[in-house]
Scaffold this motif. Structure first.
Motif, PDB file in Angstrom:
ATOM      1  N   VAL A  96       0.842  -1.201   0.000  1.00 26.73           N
ATOM      2  CA  VAL A  96       0.000   0.000   0.000  1.00 26.73           C
ATOM      3  C   VAL A  96       0.877   1.250   0.000  1.00 26.73           C
ATOM      4  O   VAL A  96       0.605   2.223  -0.724  1.00 26.73           O
ATOM      5  N   ASN A  97       1.952   1.219   0.773  1.00 20.22           N
ATOM      6  CA  ASN A  97       2.855   2.374   0.839  1.00 20.22           C
ATOM      7  C   ASN A  97       3.522   2.647  -0.506  1.00 20.22           C
ATOM      8  O   ASN A  97       3.738   3.809  -0.871  1.00 20.22           O
ATOM      9  N   ILE A  98       3.871   1.590  -1.227  1.00 17.54           N
ATOM     10  CA  ILE A  98       4.469   1.767  -2.550  1.00 17.54           C
ATOM     11  C   ILE A  98       3.504   2.530  -3.452  1.00 17.54           C
ATOM     12  O   ILE A  98       3.896   3.495  -4.138  1.00 17.54           O
ATOM     13  N   TYR A  99       2.238   2.116  -3.427  1.00 19.41           N
ATOM     14  CA  TYR A  99       1.245   2.820  -4.239  1.00 19.41           C
ATOM     15  C   TYR A  99       1.074   4.269  -3.772  1.00 19.41           C
ATOM     16  O   TYR A  99       1.002   5.194  -4.591  1.00 19.41           O
ATOM     17  N   LEU A 100       1.009   4.476  -2.462  1.00 20.11           N
ATOM     18  CA  LEU A 100       0.801   5.829  -1.939  1.00 20.11           C
ATOM     19  C   LEU A 100       1.989   6.739  -2.241  1.00 20.11           C
ATOM     20  O   LEU A 100       1.808   7.933  -2.519  1.00 20.11           O
ATOM     21  N   VAL A 101       3.201   6.207  -2.184  1.00 23.35           N
ATOM     22  CA  VAL A 101       4.376   6.995  -2.570  1.00 23.35           C
ATOM     23  C   VAL A 101       4.274   7.386  -4.043  1.00 23.35           C
ATOM     24  O   VAL A 101       4.553   8.537  -4.425  1.00 23.35           O
ATOM     25  N   PHE A 102       3.868   6.431  -4.864  1.00 23.56           N
ATOM     26  CA  PHE A 102       3.675   6.705  -6.296  1.00 23.56           C
ATOM     27  C   PHE A 102       2.616   7.784  -6.503  1.00 23.56           C
ATOM     28  O   PHE A 102       2.827   8.739  -7.262  1.00 23.56           O
ATOM     29  N   ALA A 119       8.900   5.564  -6.733  1.00 22.77           N
ATOM     30  CA  ALA A 119       8.234   4.352  -6.256  1.00 22.77           C
ATOM     31  C   ALA A 119       9.171   3.149  -6.340  1.00 22.77           C
ATOM     32  O   ALA A 119       9.177   2.291  -5.449  1.00 22.77           O
ATOM     33  N   PHE A 120       9.977   3.087  -7.399  1.00 15.12           N
ATOM     34  CA  PHE A 120      10.932   1.986  -7.568  1.00 15.12           C
ATOM     35  C   PHE A 120      11.978   2.011  -6.467  1.00 15.12           C
ATOM     36  O   PHE A 120      12.253   0.982  -5.829  1.00 15.12           O
ATOM     37  N   PHE A 121      12.567   3.185  -6.220  1.00 12.06           N
ATOM     38  CA  PHE A 121      13.582   3.300  -5.166  1.00 12.06           C
ATOM     39  C   PHE A 121      13.003   2.923  -3.808  1.00 12.06           C
ATOM     40  O   PHE A 121      13.634   2.215  -3.019  1.00 12.06           O
ATOM     41  N   MET A 364      21.040   3.727 -13.302  1.00  9.25           N
ATOM     42  CA  MET A 364      20.812   3.993 -11.885  1.00  9.25           C
ATOM     43  C   MET A 364      19.819   2.996 -11.298  1.00  9.25           C
ATOM     44  O   MET A 364      20.011   2.492 -10.180  1.00  9.25           O
ATOM     45  N   ALA A 365      18.763   2.687 -12.041  1.00  6.62           N
ATOM     46  CA  ALA A 365      17.788   1.705 -11.562  1.00  6.62           C
ATOM     47  C   ALA A 365      18.442   0.330 -11.423  1.00  6.62           C
ATOM     48  O   ALA A 365      18.205  -0.393 -10.447  1.00  6.62           O
ATOM     49  N   GLY A 366      19.293  -0.033 -12.393  1.00  5.53           N
ATOM     50  CA  GLY A 366      19.991  -1.314 -12.310  1.00  5.53           C
ATOM     51  C   GLY A 366      20.929  -1.371 -11.123  1.00  5.53           C
ATOM     52  O   GLY A 366      21.012  -2.390 -10.421  1.00  5.53           O
ATOM     53  N   LEU A 367      21.659  -0.256 -10.868  1.00  4.37           N
ATOM     54  CA  LEU A 367      22.560  -0.205  -9.713  1.00  4.37           C
ATOM     55  C   LEU A 367      21.779  -0.292  -8.415  1.00  4.37           C
ATOM     56  O   LEU A 367      22.197  -0.980  -7.471  1.00  4.37           O
ATOM     57  N   TRP A 368      20.627   0.395  -8.354  1.00  2.00           N
ATOM     58  CA  TRP A 368      19.805   0.358  -7.137  1.00  2.00           C
ATOM     59  C   TRP A 368      19.332  -1.066  -6.845  1.00  2.00           C
ATOM     60  O   TRP A 368      19.349  -1.510  -5.695  1.00  2.00           O
ATOM     61  N   LEU A 369      18.930  -1.780  -7.890  1.00  2.00           N
ATOM     62  CA  LEU A 369      18.498  -3.165  -7.717  1.00  2.00           C
ATOM     63  C   LEU A 369      19.665  -4.036  -7.258  1.00  2.00           C
ATOM     64  O   LEU A 369      19.503  -4.886  -6.372  1.00  2.00           O
ATOM     65  N   LEU A 370      20.847  -3.818  -7.839  1.00  2.00           N
ATOM     66  CA  LEU A 370      22.029  -4.585  -7.436  1.00  2.00           C
ATOM     67  C   LEU A 370      22.348  -4.352  -5.970  1.00  2.00           C
ATOM     68  O   LEU A 370      22.615  -5.303  -5.218  1.00  2.00           O
ATOM     69  N   VAL A 371      22.327  -3.104  -5.544  1.00  2.00           N
ATOM     70  CA  VAL A 371      22.620  -2.777  -4.144  1.00  2.00           C
ATOM     71  C   VAL A 371      21.579  -3.414  -3.215  1.00  2.00           C
ATOM     72  O   VAL A 371      21.922  -3.930  -2.148  1.00  2.00           O
ATOM     73  N   ALA A 372      20.296  -3.384  -3.615  1.00  2.00           N
ATOM     74  CA  ALA A 372      19.242  -3.993  -2.792  1.00  2.00           C
ATOM     75  C   ALA A 372      19.472  -5.493  -2.640  1.00  2.00           C
ATOM     76  O   ALA A 372      19.346  -6.051  -1.541  1.00  2.00           O
ATOM     77  N   VAL A 373      19.830  -6.157  -3.741  1.00  2.00           N
ATOM     78  CA  VAL A 373      20.087  -7.605  -3.693  1.00  2.00           C
ATOM     79  C   VAL A 373      21.288  -7.899  -2.793  1.00  2.00           C
ATOM     80  O   VAL A 373      21.242  -8.805  -1.949  1.00  2.00           O
ATOM     81  N   VAL A 374      22.360  -7.137  -2.951  1.00  2.00           N
ATOM     82  CA  VAL A 374      23.570  -7.349  -2.152  1.00  2.00           C
ATOM     83  C   VAL A 374      23.302  -7.094  -0.672  1.00  2.00           C
ATOM     84  O   VAL A 374      23.705  -7.878   0.193  1.00  2.00           O
ATOM     85  N   THR A 375      22.613  -6.006  -0.369  1.00  2.00           N
ATOM     86  CA  THR A 375      22.342  -5.658   1.031  1.00  2.00           C
ATOM     87  C   THR A 375      21.459  -6.703   1.707  1.00  2.00           C
ATOM     88  O   THR A 375      21.739  -7.134   2.830  1.00  2.00           O
ATOM     89  N   LEU A 376      20.402  -7.105   1.029  1.00  2.00           N
ATOM     90  CA  LEU A 376      19.505  -8.087   1.642  1.00  2.00           C
ATOM     91  C   LEU A 376      20.189  -9.442   1.782  1.00  2.00           C
ATOM     92  O   LEU A 376      19.973 -10.157   2.763  1.00  2.00           O
ATOM     93  N   ARG A 377      21.039  -9.797   0.811  1.00  2.00           N
ATOM     94  CA  ARG A 377      21.806 -11.039   0.941  1.00  2.00           C
ATOM     95  C   ARG A 377      22.726 -10.963   2.159  1.00  2.00           C
ATOM     96  O   ARG A 377      22.831 -11.910   2.942  1.00  2.00           O
ATOM     97  N   LEU A 378      23.392  -9.819   2.333  1.00  2.00           N
ATOM     98  CA  LEU A 378      24.255  -9.629   3.498  1.00  2.00           C
ATOM     99  C   LEU A 378      23.441  -9.697   4.782  1.00  2.00           C
ATOM    100  O   LEU A 378      23.855 -10.329   5.761  1.00  2.00           O
ATOM    101  N   ASN A 379      22.274  -9.050   4.803  1.00  2.00           N
ATOM    102  CA  ASN A 379      21.426  -9.081   5.994  1.00  2.00           C
ATOM    103  C   ASN A 379      21.002 -10.489   6.343  1.00  2.00           C
ATOM    104  O   ASN A 379      21.014 -10.892   7.512  1.00  2.00           O
TER     105      ASN A 379
END
Length: 432
Positions: A96-102, A119-121, A364-379
């Motif tokens: 819901v928050n994703i939609y509301l941010v959009f 919304a993507f970020f 930039m969108a591709g880098l953001w996705l890469l960072v999200a994948v790396v961070t969540l994998r680390l977490n």
């Protein structure tokens, strides 16, 4: 970037699915630590227990009836007692928050790329990890929902609904105390000097501030409770801002203990996670370039300067309620504040005057996705929350294995409970 690839509904569905894939590991976490305390203290046995739920719980430093007590009580009342059920409810509100941010971004910035990039970020930002993986942190998800509704209804001139959602937000989480100031910033941005001549809006914002003041007076009248990491301080807020800045661009909470300086990490961390260090160093470098570009544009153009002041003001005010707790820092505290940073980046990328504009947005969108994948994998591998989730699941399985052999009428004494196990199970709350 996404315009022409997806229609609006398809784009939002894409974000929902992508977010679900990234946070699926956190959504499967069991109960641990404060979850057991909330489960026990929110149980309703008689009618009078309902009134107890809306008061300040003994042993807590917060008052979040909608965000914790009533939420836990309601889900247990409908036999929705599994941790997966709690996480799915929290994840639904994240969607819901994703939609509301959009939607809010559409109202504030007319260009389609800005709303889609923002919304993507927001959708895949790793700062949501602790809010979605720890059931008791639902209040940090729902307060964003309610705050966004305050802004959207106010902009749409549905002022009574906006006031109602502010009241609900204050009852959900104390971060909502920043909402009236954020709303004034937003109304000034959209209306300019006309805002001061609109008596109806001025009366409305005054009512919002009075409501928040009443809330604060009541909270302080109950006494300031400070324990463990909640130490009120006016000295450290500025220093802690750097961590929120790094977390909002996608880095893990883990870096708070592992980063030596802006481009250097502890040797052992670098040896164990070289792929993380490489991606983080590259991400920080790119973001410094983006920030430099935004500052140059702000100096060159008055309009850009006004935009940056609005966005920086939003971030600082959005973080102000938690900056007075300099030791107790978590990335999900910045969920509301982060929207302005994503506005700034998205607007800068959307309005770049270069023939390579689309390629830059895609990169930039591709880098953001890469960072999200790396961070969540680390977490999932190394964060304290993932460690406590694994420990809780292990202890739960051991307890369930021996529980059929236990006489329900007998007293149970548990010995040799390690400090870590005691913390993960919240001692007597988790055991019972």
């Amino acid at each position: 970037m996404f315009k022409g690839i997806f229609h609006r509904d398809q784009f939002l569905l894409f974000l929902f699915i992508l977010s679900g894939m990234l946070f699926s590991g956190a959504i499967r976490y069991p109960f641990f630590q404060d979850d057991f305390f909330a489960l026990q203290t929110s149980r309703v046995y008689v009618i009078n227990d309902i009134f107890r739920l809306i008061g300040i719980q003994d042993g807590t430093v917060y008052w979040r009836p909608i965000g914790i007590q009533l939420y836990f009580a309601l889900l247990q009342a409908i036999n929705f007692g599994s941790p997966l059920g709690f996480h799915l409810v929290a994840f639904f509100f994240h969607l819901v928050n994703i939609y509301l941010v959009f939607r809010l971004t559409q109202l504030v910035y007319s260009k389609t790329p800005v709303s889609r990039l923002t919304a993507f970020f927001y959708a895949i930002s790793p700062l949501h990890y602790f809010a979605l993986g720890w059931a008791v942190n639902f209040s940090y998800v729902i307060v964003v929902t309610l705050a966004l509704l305050v802004f959207i209804f106010a902009i749409s001139n549905r002022l009574i609904l906006s006031w109602i959602f502010l009241a609900l937000a204050l009852v959900a989480n104390e971060l909502a105390i920043s909402v009236p100031i954020l709303l004034v910033l937003l109304l000034i941005k959209l209306n300019g000097r006309k805002f001061l001549r609109q008596k109806r809006l001025l009366k409305f914002t005054s009512a919002m501030f009075v409501t928040t003041a009443v809330y604060l007076i009541w909270r302080f009248s109950q006494g300031i409770r400070a324990e463990n990491d909640y130490i009120v301080s006016l000295a450290a807020p500025i220093l802690s801002m750097r961590w929120y800045g790094l977390w909002m661009i996608g880095l893990s909470d883990i870096i708070r203990d592992q980063m030596v300086n802006i481009f250097t990490f502890q040797t052992l961390f670098t040896m164990n996670f070289p792929w993380v260090v490489f991606v983080y160093t590259f991400q920080i470098g790119v973001m410094l370039l983006v920030m430099s570009g935004m500052m140059i544009e702000a100096v060159r153009l008055k309009r850009w300067l006004t935009e940056r002041l609005f966005q920086i003001g939003w971030i600082v005010i959005g973080l102000s309620p938690v900056l007075f707790f300099p030791v107790h820092l978590y990335s999900h505290y910045a969920a509301l504040a982060s929207i302005a940073l994503y506005w700034a980046i998205s607007q800068f990328l959307a309005e770049l005057n270069t023939p390579y504009n689309l390629r830059i947005r895609q990169s930039m969108a591709g880098l953001w996705l890469l960072v999200a994948v790396v961070t969540l994998r680390l977490n999932y591998l190394a964060s304290w929350m993932s460690d406590h989730a694994r420990e809780s699941r292990f202890l739960y399985q051991r307890i369930m294995k021996v529980s059929p052999e236990i006489n329900p009428l007998s007293l149970i004494y548990i010995t040799n409970l390690s400090d870590k196990a005691g913390m993960v199970l919240a001692r007597e709350y988790g055991i019972s």
